[in-house]
Motif scaffolding. Structure first.
Motif, PDB file in Angstrom:
ATOM      1  N   ASN A  87     120.706  78.421  51.401  1.00 12.59           N
ATOM      2  CA  ASN A  87     122.089  78.850  51.235  1.00 12.59           C
ATOM      3  C   ASN A  87     122.816  77.781  50.427  1.00 12.59           C
ATOM      4  O   ASN A  87     123.078  76.673  50.921  1.00 12.59           O
ATOM      5  CB  ASN A  87     122.760  79.033  52.600  1.00 12.59           C
ATOM      6  N   LYS A  88     123.133  78.088  49.183  1.00 16.40           N
ATOM      7  CA  LYS A  88     123.750  77.112  48.295  1.00 16.40           C
ATOM      8  C   LYS A  88     125.149  76.717  48.771  1.00 16.40           C
ATOM      9  O   LYS A  88     125.636  75.630  48.448  1.00 16.40           O
ATOM     10  CB  LYS A  88     123.835  77.665  46.873  1.00 16.40           C
ATOM     11  N   ARG A  89     125.755  77.598  49.566  1.00 14.21           N
ATOM     12  CA  ARG A  89     127.126  77.334  49.994  1.00 14.21           C
ATOM     13  C   ARG A  89     127.189  76.232  51.046  1.00 14.21           C
ATOM     14  O   ARG A  89     128.038  75.352  50.983  1.00 14.21           O
ATOM     15  CB  ARG A  89     127.768  78.620  50.536  1.00 14.21           C
ATOM     16  N   ASN A  90     126.282  76.298  52.044  1.00 16.55           N
ATOM     17  CA  ASN A  90     126.340  75.292  53.106  1.00 16.55           C
ATOM     18  C   ASN A  90     125.119  74.368  53.129  1.00 16.55           C
ATOM     19  O   ASN A  90     124.974  73.556  54.039  1.00 16.55           O
ATOM     20  CB  ASN A  90     126.515  75.958  54.475  1.00 16.55           C
ATOM     21  N   LYS A  91     124.252  74.497  52.123  1.00 12.04           N
ATOM     22  CA  LYS A  91     123.061  73.649  51.963  1.00 12.04           C
ATOM     23  C   LYS A  91     122.063  73.773  53.111  1.00 12.04           C
ATOM     24  O   LYS A  91     121.178  72.936  53.279  1.00 12.04           O
ATOM     25  CB  LYS A  91     123.453  72.177  51.790  1.00 12.04           C
TER      26      LYS A  91
END
Length: 548
Positions: free
Chosen positions: A370-374
């Motif tokens: 998830n690129k948003r929350n790593k």
């Protein structure tokens, strides 16, 4: 030759001259019904290709809405014709009149014996039911939010009088009168289908009409493509009537330039069970061979395949993070390490996580970032391996780059392939049991602020067919899923709502897939069984060039 018993009164005039005077309409009475023919200026003398349009109720088609399509057909040397059979809802009388009209056009006007059907809205009931009775007279079927299900529209109570039945009698005869129940003969006749249907259509709902057609037609071995414009309903949106894909589909079929699905190009074979393809920053394709306990690297420039990790820990799904490090799901069975590992750029390997609350993982299978929350989400089923299990469930976990591992959800039976949407708000996951009557579904979950998953939805159910193994997100956000076996083996393309948009066959049962980067963003790399070579069949790596 005896004259054919048709009653015809012909007049010729231009309709809607305020809009355009370019189309000359031949309007006439056929069997006391309003009919029309549009002839191209240039066409063949015999077997004239043509589009059979429905419905013709209340001035349909017209140049204001369908004029762009009609002009493209005429310029391609394709005629257009239709007849008003009234509010038939696809009844037998309407079908019989269509057959008489078809005979007139093919015998008197020298039209091709096979028509390209174009159904708008309720025209779907009319043309699909006629096509099901006459599959050998159909080249293709195209639809603009077509009605395909009497239960959905207009409803059995409203449709029954047209069939001279009660609603209960009509319900008992749907196998003979409902398009979604009459697809098998069309699939056997190899009739291709194309629909464009909005995802918020409340008059003719997508899922109970085009959605069911797509799902059932694929199971019968038919070829269908579904385009779903987001945010569009049953309306006059220009994109429905100026759809290049629909027009090109009809023109290609009319001219017998059959559009074939992309063909898988074999890059390498000889594996025991290839899986988990992933593309690095330099364009190289890494993939695992679970059976051989290896990880390979395919170089597109040299076409060479090299073994880059001789003992992979039974690696399955692999992915590259933002630092171009190789993150792998290492499974169970002999030499399986049951962990998430990171292979650094210098080749050193570390364990990111191998447990949850001190209990060893089952057999990590696939993963997504998830690129948003790593956070890295990974699935943890157990398919093979006799190692003692410490977890009494098979769930989806999340781990950060420091190794902190949390349970995302255990509201699933046997999680397999997994994806995160581009906006980082949704997880798509395959629930894939291999037992009789097991769960074989494409699911979605909402991602909560703390990373946990909620709001489970079933997007697609494969029922008795082999379900999804691995998946990839295309550049436009569609889900490309590897599933099916035998004649049903291939890439199943879904929208985020679970609409089956397309099916691309593969030479053997597929296991996983991934897209390339940059100029190769529409190159799909697929791990699957190799082509059958005598009695020997191995696993392989393929590529498919997809034109979008």
């Amino acid at each position: 030759m005896l004259p054919l018993p048709f009653k015809i009164i012909i007049t010729i005039f231009s309709l809607n001259s305020l809009v355009t005077a370019s189309i000359k309409w031949e309007r006439f009475k056929f069997e006391d019904k309003d009919a029309f023919i549009l002839m191209p200026k240039k066409h063949s003398e015999l077997n004239i290709p043509w589009v059979f349009y429905a419905p013709t109720l209340r001035g349909l088609p017209n140049e204001r809405d369908e004029g762009w399509m009609i002009n493209h057909f005429l310029e391609a040397g394709i005629a257009v014709a239709g007849i008003d059979v009234g509010e038939s809802y696809g009844n037998i009388e309407g079908r019989n009149l269509y057959s008489k009209f078809h005979n007139f056009l093919t015998q008197r006007k020298k039209f091709n014996p096979k028509a390209c059907l174009l159904a708008r809205s309720r025209g779907g009931l009319m043309l699909y039911n006629w096509a099901a009775n006459n599959p050998k007279k159909v080249k293709c079927i195209a639809g603009i939010y077509p009605v395909c299900n009497l239960r959905s529209y207009p409803g059995l109570e409203r449709a029954a009088p047209a069939y001279k039945m009660s609603a209960s009698e009509l319900a008992n005869s749907l196998s003979e009168n409902n398009p979604i129940n009459r697809l098998q003969n069309l699939a056997k006749a190899d009739v291709p289908i194309f629909h464009i249907h909005g995802n918020v259509d409340t008059v003719v709902p997508l899922k109970s009409n085009s959605g069911i057609i797509a799902k059932r037609y694929q199971r019968f071995g038919g070829n269908m493509q579904l385009v779903v414009p987001k945010g569009q309903g049953h309306n006059m949106w220009e994109g429905f009537f100026k759809c290049d894909e629909l027009v090109n589909f009809i023109i290609n079929c009319a001219k017998e330039n059959k559009v074939k699905p992309p063909k898988a190009k074999l890059l390498w074979k000889g594996g025991k069970f290839t899986e988990g393809p992933s593309v690095s920053s330099d364009g190289s394709v890494y993939f695992s061979d679970v059976g051989a306990n290896l990880i390979y690297k395919y170089n597109p420039k040299t076409t060479k395949v090299t073994n880059i990790r001789p003992s992979s820990g039974r690696a399955n799904g692999i992915i590259f993070d933002h630092m171009d490090r190789l993150i792998a799901c290492e499974g169970a069975n002999t030499e399986g390490r049951r962990r998430i590992s990171i292979t650094k750029k210098d080749g050193s390997i570390i364990t990111l996580t191998d447990n949850w609350k001190g209990k060893r993982l089952n057999s990590p299978n696939d993963l997504a970032i998830n690129k948003r929350n790593k956070l890295i989400y990974f699935t943890d089923p157990r398919y093979v391996g006799n190692e003692e299990r410490e977890l009494d469930f098979e769930g989806i976990f999340m781990v950060d780059l420091n190794g902190n591992t949390s349970l995302a959800t255990k509201d699933i039976k046997k999680p397999n392939g997994i994806l995160v949407s581009e906006d980082g708000k949704t997880i798509f996951v395959a629930d894939h049991e291999i037992i009789p009557n097991g769960s074989r579904k494409l699911l979605s979950f909402s991602i909560e602020p703390n990373g946990e998953l909620s709001n489970k939805k079933v997007l697609h159910d494969f029922e008795e067919e082999r379900g999804i193994d691995g998946m990839a997100l295309s550049p436009n956000g569609d889900i490309y899923a590897t599933a099916g076996s035998g004649k049903h083996a291939g890439i199943y393309v879904f929208s985020h709502e679970g609409d089956l948009l397309r099916f691309i066959p593969t030479p053997g049962d597929p296991t996983n897939c991934t897209f390339g980067h940059g100029k190769n963003q529409w190159t799909l790399y697929v791990t699957a069984q190799s082509p059958r070579d005598g009695e020997t069949r191995t696993y392989a790596l393929y590529e498919l060039d997809l034109i979008e």
